[in-house]
Design a protein around this motif. Structure first.
Motif, PDB file in Angstrom:
ATOM      1  N   VAL A  37      53.511  42.078  81.143  1.00 43.67           N
ATOM      2  CA  VAL A  37      54.280  42.592  80.178  1.00 43.67           C
ATOM      3  C   VAL A  37      55.088  41.650  79.460  1.00 43.67           C
ATOM      4  CG1 VAL A  37      56.045  44.438  79.557  1.00 43.67           C
ATOM      5  CG2 VAL A  37      54.385  44.818  81.438  1.00 43.67           C
ATOM      6  N   HIS A  91      54.467  38.625  75.902  1.00 40.57           N
ATOM      7  CA  HIS A  91      53.369  37.517  75.597  1.00 40.57           C
ATOM      8  C   HIS A  91      54.040  36.360  74.742  1.00 40.57           C
ATOM      9  CE1 HIS A  91      54.069  39.320  71.453  1.00 40.57           C
ATOM     10  NE2 HIS A  91      52.620  39.206  71.128  1.00 40.57           N
ATOM     11  N   ILE A 149      56.370  30.829  76.026  1.00 42.59           N
ATOM     12  CA  ILE A 149      56.884  30.255  77.419  1.00 42.59           C
ATOM     13  C   ILE A 149      56.696  30.911  78.514  1.00 42.59           C
ATOM     14  CG2 ILE A 149      58.607  28.661  76.005  1.00 42.59           C
ATOM     15  CD1 ILE A 149      60.864  30.466  77.477  1.00 42.59           C
ATOM     16  N   HIS A 194      52.671  43.862  75.228  1.00 40.61           N
ATOM     17  CA  HIS A 194      53.813  43.661  74.280  1.00 40.61           C
ATOM     18  C   HIS A 194      54.465  44.771  73.702  1.00 40.61           C
ATOM     19  CE1 HIS A 194      50.797  43.830  71.528  1.00 40.61           C
ATOM     20  NE2 HIS A 194      49.913  43.151  72.099  1.00 40.61           N
ATOM     21  N   ILE A 195      55.358  44.304  72.775  1.00 34.68           N
ATOM     22  CA  ILE A 195      56.143  45.430  72.138  1.00 34.68           C
ATOM     23  C   ILE A 195      55.255  46.490  71.413  1.00 34.68           C
ATOM     24  CG2 ILE A 195      56.475  43.760  70.130  1.00 34.68           C
ATOM     25  CD1 ILE A 195      59.237  46.020  71.509  1.00 34.68           C
ATOM     26  N   LEU A 223      52.523  51.675  77.410  1.00 33.67           N
ATOM     27  CA  LEU A 223      52.678  50.543  78.487  1.00 33.67           C
ATOM     28  C   LEU A 223      52.380  51.181  79.842  1.00 33.67           C
ATOM     29  CD1 LEU A 223      53.772  47.722  79.152  1.00 33.67           C
ATOM     30  CD2 LEU A 223      56.175  48.656  79.031  1.00 33.67           C
ATOM     31  N   ALA A 252      58.160  40.333  81.930  1.00 33.88           N
ATOM     32  CA  ALA A 252      58.951  39.442  81.150  1.00 33.88           C
ATOM     33  C   ALA A 252      58.954  39.650  79.683  1.00 33.88           C
ATOM     34  CB  ALA A 252      58.122  38.016  81.212  1.00 33.88           C
ATOM     35  N   ALA A 253      59.981  40.779  79.737  1.00 29.94           N
ATOM     36  CA  ALA A 253      60.310  41.305  78.342  1.00 29.94           C
ATOM     37  C   ALA A 253      61.651  40.990  77.990  1.00 29.94           C
ATOM     38  CB  ALA A 253      59.803  42.667  78.190  1.00 29.94           C
ATOM     39  N   GLY A 254      62.600  40.970  78.805  1.00 28.50           N
ATOM     40  CA  GLY A 254      63.873  40.729  78.398  1.00 28.50           C
ATOM     41  C   GLY A 254      64.685  42.073  78.079  1.00 28.50           C
ATOM     42  N   VAL A 255      64.061  43.151  78.730  1.00 32.65           N
ATOM     43  CA  VAL A 255      64.528  44.647  78.522  1.00 32.65           C
ATOM     44  C   VAL A 255      64.994  45.200  79.952  1.00 32.65           C
ATOM     45  CG1 VAL A 255      63.999  46.711  77.619  1.00 32.65           C
ATOM     46  CG2 VAL A 255      62.940  44.845  76.572  1.00 32.65           C
ATOM     47  N   GLY A 288      62.590  38.947  84.229  1.00 32.16           N
ATOM     48  CA  GLY A 288      63.604  39.247  83.442  1.00 32.16           C
ATOM     49  C   GLY A 288      64.771  38.671  83.848  1.00 32.16           C
ATOM     50  N   ASN A 306      68.582  39.698  82.781  1.00 32.85           N
ATOM     51  CA  ASN A 306      69.436  40.279  81.505  1.00 32.85           C
ATOM     52  C   ASN A 306      70.968  40.425  82.047  1.00 32.85           C
ATOM     53  OD1 ASN A 306      66.987  41.150  80.117  1.00 32.85           O
ATOM     54  ND2 ASN A 306      66.742  42.176  81.940  1.00 32.85           N
ATOM     55  N   ASP A 317      63.948  42.967  84.642  1.00 31.45           N
ATOM     56  CA  ASP A 317      63.263  44.229  83.824  1.00 31.45           C
ATOM     57  C   ASP A 317      62.938  45.225  84.632  1.00 31.45           C
ATOM     58  OD1 ASP A 317      63.805  42.378  81.647  1.00 31.45           O
ATOM     59  OD2 ASP A 317      61.801  41.858  81.216  1.00 31.45           O
ATOM     60  N   VAL A 368      62.462  34.790  90.862  1.00 36.56           N
ATOM     61  CA  VAL A 368      61.774  33.785  89.950  1.00 36.56           C
ATOM     62  C   VAL A 368      62.654  32.705  89.741  1.00 36.56           C
ATOM     63  CG1 VAL A 368      60.672  33.334  87.768  1.00 36.56           C
ATOM     64  CG2 VAL A 368      60.221  35.447  88.963  1.00 36.56           C
ATOM     65  N   GLY A 369      64.037  32.854  89.277  1.00 36.93           N
ATOM     66  CA  GLY A 369      64.983  32.031  88.936  1.00 36.93           C
ATOM     67  C   GLY A 369      65.205  30.615  89.762  1.00 36.93           C
TER      68      GLY A 369
HETATM   69  P1  NAD Z   1      60.822  36.792  74.292  1.00 38.68           P
HETATM   70  O1  NAD Z   1      61.884  37.664  73.512  1.00 38.68           O
HETATM   71  O2  NAD Z   1      60.434  35.548  73.633  1.00 38.68           O
HETATM   72  O3  NAD Z   1      59.517  37.613  74.712  1.00 38.68           O
HETATM   73  C1  NAD Z   1      59.647  39.024  75.135  1.00 38.68           C
HETATM   74  C2  NAD Z   1      58.310  39.674  75.287  1.00 38.68           C
HETATM   75  O4  NAD Z   1      58.365  40.775  75.703  1.00 38.68           O
HETATM   76  C3  NAD Z   1      57.394  39.773  73.988  1.00 38.68           C
HETATM   77  O5  NAD Z   1      56.212  39.517  73.984  1.00 38.68           O
HETATM   78  C4  NAD Z   1      57.656  41.124  73.474  1.00 38.68           C
HETATM   79  O6  NAD Z   1      56.511  41.844  72.724  1.00 38.68           O
HETATM   80  C5  NAD Z   1      57.676  41.905  74.866  1.00 38.68           C
HETATM   81  N1  NAD Z   1      58.594  43.182  74.883  1.00 38.68           N
HETATM   82  C6  NAD Z   1      59.897  43.286  74.410  1.00 38.68           C
HETATM   83  N2  NAD Z   1      60.183  44.499  74.648  1.00 38.68           N
HETATM   84  C7  NAD Z   1      59.228  45.227  75.093  1.00 38.68           C
HETATM   85  C8  NAD Z   1      58.970  46.485  75.317  1.00 38.68           C
HETATM   86  N3  NAD Z   1      59.950  47.541  75.322  1.00 38.68           N
HETATM   87  N4  NAD Z   1      57.598  46.701  75.872  1.00 38.68           N
HETATM   88  C9  NAD Z   1      56.733  46.046  75.922  1.00 38.68           C
HETATM   89  N5  NAD Z   1      56.877  44.646  75.791  1.00 38.68           N
HETATM   90  C10 NAD Z   1      58.290  44.402  74.979  1.00 38.68           C
HETATM   91  O7  NAD Z   1      61.349  36.362  75.691  1.00 38.68           O
HETATM   92  P2  NAD Z   1      60.999  35.423  76.922  1.00 38.68           P
HETATM   93  O8  NAD Z   1      61.627  34.172  76.403  1.00 38.68           O
HETATM   94  O9  NAD Z   1      59.410  35.465  77.082  1.00 38.68           O
HETATM   95  O10 NAD Z   1      61.894  35.945  78.149  1.00 38.68           O
HETATM   96  C11 NAD Z   1      61.299  36.848  78.803  1.00 38.68           C
HETATM   97  C12 NAD Z   1      62.310  37.217  79.874  1.00 38.68           C
HETATM   98  O11 NAD Z   1      62.257  36.551  80.917  1.00 38.68           O
HETATM   99  C13 NAD Z   1      63.973  37.304  79.299  1.00 38.68           C
HETATM  100  O12 NAD Z   1      64.511  38.271  80.165  1.00 38.68           O
HETATM  101  C14 NAD Z   1      64.330  35.961  79.807  1.00 38.68           C
HETATM  102  O13 NAD Z   1      65.793  35.991  80.151  1.00 38.68           O
HETATM  103  C15 NAD Z   1      63.433  35.812  81.036  1.00 38.68           C
HETATM  104  N6  NAD Z   1      63.304  34.414  81.357  1.00 38.68           N
HETATM  105  C16 NAD Z   1      63.523  34.019  82.773  1.00 38.68           C
HETATM  106  C17 NAD Z   1      63.352  32.886  83.132  1.00 38.68           C
HETATM  107  C18 NAD Z   1      63.344  32.522  84.614  1.00 38.68           C
HETATM  108  O14 NAD Z   1      63.479  31.283  84.820  1.00 38.68           O
HETATM  109  N7  NAD Z   1      63.516  33.526  85.463  1.00 38.68           N
HETATM  110  C19 NAD Z   1      63.112  31.767  82.376  1.00 38.68           C
HETATM  111  C20 NAD Z   1      62.491  32.059  80.644  1.00 38.68           C
HETATM  112  C21 NAD Z   1      63.043  33.486  80.502  1.00 38.68           C
END
Ligand code: NAD
Length: 291
Positions: free
Chosen positions: A164, A166, A169, A192-193, A198, A211-214, A233, A235, A249, A268-269
């Motif tokens: 979840v 795309h 990174i 993805h969004i 889903l 990995a959506a940040g939600v 995620g 957050n 998430d 994961v961190g």
């Molecule tokens: P991003 O904002 O670049 O991408 C988010 C992705 O989630 C997109 O593909 C988007 O389409 C999808 N998305 C958003 N809302 C959605 C929904 N409601 N339903 C389905 N898909 C949805 O974010 P990112 O840089 O890929 O990071 C994702 C998460 O991972 C964040 O919470 C970030 O903080 C975390 N992160 C963690 C680490 C770690 O080391 N653990 C490192 C980098 C990022």
């Protein structure tokens, strides 16, 4: 709670112990691993990450140096700094902190990195190798997510996996890494969004990478009993007590149905930092005349 929590801190320690051995060998050969971090402007999230990187490098025997440019630095100045680090023989790895200021073309800057020093696989060259199944260096967050998943499910042959998210990174490289093995690979769906339903996808998955940040996006009723859930995620949310907490998430009750779950924080961190260190020594070893 039925899920077995996947302890990222313990796995990170194992990885770091192996990294420290390689770092020691490199130092003994007179060519220590040296990570240069480049920060343009002041992104507070990056500053926390950089502090952690510096500490982790020190603990494992990797030299670390931060290079900063003013927020107003133009693209030629940023490119010149990258080229300087590329040419510096003491520097064996470069990490470019993002986001870059909007007036700088991030793709152009990423592609200016020497692929041999590109510890996060940010260049099109290295990302392309990932697509071709030739990777040696995985972007560290995606690499960490896979590492934890393979720990829980060493045999993924024929399983159903859902990613979840795309982003370049995290989500896309996770999907590509899952497809690296000719046979020991799951069937991979990427949501993805714009995904219409889903839950339809997550409910049938044996492996869910979110990995959506939600916060709380993945709910208990969206998870197949016994599934492995890797929560990427991070957050920052305000709790009922008015204080800020770090959450993932996945909603907390996902632990009632999942077979394995990565906690946030502590999943994961920490493994992400360990994988970055491993990537750094891997790049240094490849450049070492002593290898
Ligand atoms: P991003 O904002 O670049 O991408 C988010 C992705 O989630 C997109 O593909 C988007 O389409 C999808 N998305 C958003 N809302 C959605 C929904 N409601 N339903 C389905 N898909 C949805 O974010 P990112 O840089 O890929 O990071 C994702 C998460 O991972 C964040 O919470 C970030 O903080 C975390 N992160 C963690 C680490 C770690 O080391 N653990 C490192 C980098 C990022």
């Amino acid at each position: 709670v039925s899920a077995l929590l996947l302890d990222g801190t313990a796995l990170a320690q194992e990885i770091r112990a192996a990294v420290a051995k390689d770092a020691k060998k490199l130092r003994a050969a007179g060519r220590p691993a040296h990570l240069a971090a480049l920060l343009v402007g002041h992104a507070s999230a990056s500053e926390v990450y950089i502090r952690n990187q510096k500490k982790a490098c020190k603990e494992t025997g990797i030299d670390f140096e931060l290079h900063t440019l003013e927020e107003k630095a133009g693209e030629p100045e940023v490119l010149a700094e990258v080229r300087k680090l590329n040419a510096d023989r003491a520097v064996t790895g470069i990490i470019l902190h993002q986001p870059l200021p909007p007036h700088v073309d991030a793709r152009r800057v990423r592609d200016a990195l020497d692929p041999a020093k590109d510890v996060e696989s940010m260049t099109s060259h290295n990302f392309g190798r990932l697509v071709m199944g030739e990777f040696a260096i995985a972007p560290s967050t995606a690499g960490a997510a896979i590492e934890l998943a393979r720990h829980a499910r060493p045999d993924m042959t024929g399983l159903e996996a859902v990613v979840v998210g795309h982003s370049e990174i995290v989500g896309k490289p996770i999907a590509l890494l899952l497809l690296q093995s000719a046979r020991n690979s799951p069937t991979v769906a990427v949501c993805h969004i714009a995904t219409r339903d889903l839950a339809l996808h997550t409910k049938r998955a044996d492996l869910v990478f979110v990995a959506a940040g939600v916060p709380g996006l993945l709910k208990k009723e969206m998870v197949k009993p016994g599934a492995t859930v890797i929560d990427v995620g991070i957050n920052r949310v305000k709790g009922a007590d008015g204080k800020f907490h770090i959450t993932g998430d996945a909603a907390p009750d996902v632990a009632e149905v999942a077979g394995h779950l990565t906690p946030v924080p502590g999943g994961v961190g920490p493994v992400t930092v360990a994988v970055l260190l491993r990537n750094t020594v891997a790049c240094a070893l490849r450049q070492s005349p002593a290898r």
